[in-house]
Design a protein around this motif. Structure first.
Motif, mmCIF file in Angstrom:
data_model
loop_
_atom_site.group_PDB
_atom_site.id
_atom_site.type_symbol
_atom_site.label_atom_id
_atom_site.label_comp_id
_atom_site.label_asym_id
_atom_site.label_seq_id
_atom_site.Cartn_x
_atom_site.Cartn_y
_atom_site.Cartn_z
ATOM 1 N N TYR A 177 4.252 28.497 -10.905
ATOM 2 C CA TYR A 177 4.211 27.954 -12.266
ATOM 3 C C TYR A 177 2.927 28.428 -12.933
ATOM 4 C CZ TYR A 177 1.114 24.230 -10.489
ATOM 5 O OH TYR A 177 0.089 23.530 -9.919
ATOM 6 N N GLY A 198 9.009 30.093 -7.019
ATOM 7 C CA GLY A 198 8.089 29.148 -6.404
ATOM 8 C C GLY A 198 6.701 29.184 -7.000
ATOM 9 N N HIS A 213 0.514 20.844 -8.319
ATOM 10 C CA HIS A 213 1.554 20.663 -9.343
ATOM 11 C C HIS A 213 1.482 19.250 -9.923
ATOM 12 C CE1 HIS A 213 5.602 20.209 -11.078
ATOM 13 N NE2 HIS A 213 5.513 21.517 -11.295
ATOM 14 N N GLU A 226 7.415 27.131 -15.694
ATOM 15 C CA GLU A 226 7.710 27.040 -14.272
ATOM 16 C C GLU A 226 8.823 28.010 -13.911
ATOM 17 O OE1 GLU A 226 7.632 23.154 -12.270
ATOM 18 O OE2 GLU A 226 7.458 22.280 -14.282
ATOM 19 N N ASN A 227 8.671 28.683 -12.777
ATOM 20 C CA ASN A 227 9.715 29.541 -12.248
ATOM 21 C C ASN A 227 10.007 29.058 -10.838
ATOM 22 O OD1 ASN A 227 11.251 31.593 -11.045
ATOM 23 N ND2 ASN A 227 10.397 33.133 -12.432
ATOM 24 N N GLU A 228 10.912 28.098 -10.747
ATOM 25 C CA GLU A 228 11.213 27.490 -9.460
ATOM 26 C C GLU A 228 11.809 28.494 -8.487
ATOM 27 O OE1 GLU A 228 13.383 23.829 -9.918
ATOM 28 O OE2 GLU A 228 11.970 23.093 -11.418
ATOM 29 N N GLU A 250 2.035 21.329 -3.842
ATOM 30 C CA GLU A 250 2.625 20.102 -4.383
ATOM 31 C C GLU A 250 1.569 19.222 -5.050
ATOM 32 O OE1 GLU A 250 3.245 21.234 -1.208
ATOM 33 O OE2 GLU A 250 5.250 22.020 -1.682
ATOM 34 N N LYS A 259 0.638 18.424 -13.779
ATOM 35 C CA LYS A 259 1.597 17.638 -14.563
ATOM 36 C C LYS A 259 0.871 16.468 -15.238
ATOM 37 C CE LYS A 259 6.517 17.153 -13.983
ATOM 38 N NZ LYS A 259 6.814 18.327 -14.749
#
Length: 124
Positions: free
Chosen positions: A106, A104, A87, A99-101, A84, A91
């Motif tokens: 990026y 899980g 990320h 991103e590939n949520e 987190e 950002k």
């Protein structure tokens, strides 16, 4: 006979900009450097301070165009202990490119548009 990984290479167009990016975005530090006597190239090895694997950044003085990276299907992958927080940093640096949520993960792009996959900590 046993082979072990040593390093991966990315050729870069602006060495200082790339060094700054890899330090800010991933905490990678210069471990060694090779400079040609005629100034035609500089090779800088970056390490994470934990593993022996290095990223080799190569700058070529006479290279006069962007590197052809194909479809960006090849990439490096780094695992981070605080996904987190990473990320959030990426950002802020505006370097997240995909991103590939669902998975899980990026990807971030460096100044030459090489992609780096960011993985969360392994489940224990």
């Amino acid at each position: 006979m046993k082979f072990t990984f040593c390093h991966n290479n990315f050729n870069v167009t602006n060495l200082e900009k790339s060094l700054e990016f890899y330090n800010k975005a991933l905490g990678l530090k210069e471990t060694s450097r090779i400079e040609s006597e005629d100034g035609s190239f500089i090779i800088v090895y970056l390490g994470d301070g934990v593993t022996t694997h290095n990223l080799e950044l190569t700058w070529l003085r006479d290279w006069d165009r962007e590197y052809n990276l194909g479809d960006n299907e090849f990439h490096l992958a780094l695992r981070v202990d605080n996904f987190e927080e990473a990320h959030k940093l990426h950002k802020e640096l505006e370097c997240i490119c995909f991103e590939n949520e669902a998975m899980g993960i990026y990807f971030i792009a460096d100044p030459d548009n090489y992609w780096i996959e960011i993985l969360p900590p392994k489940n224990k």
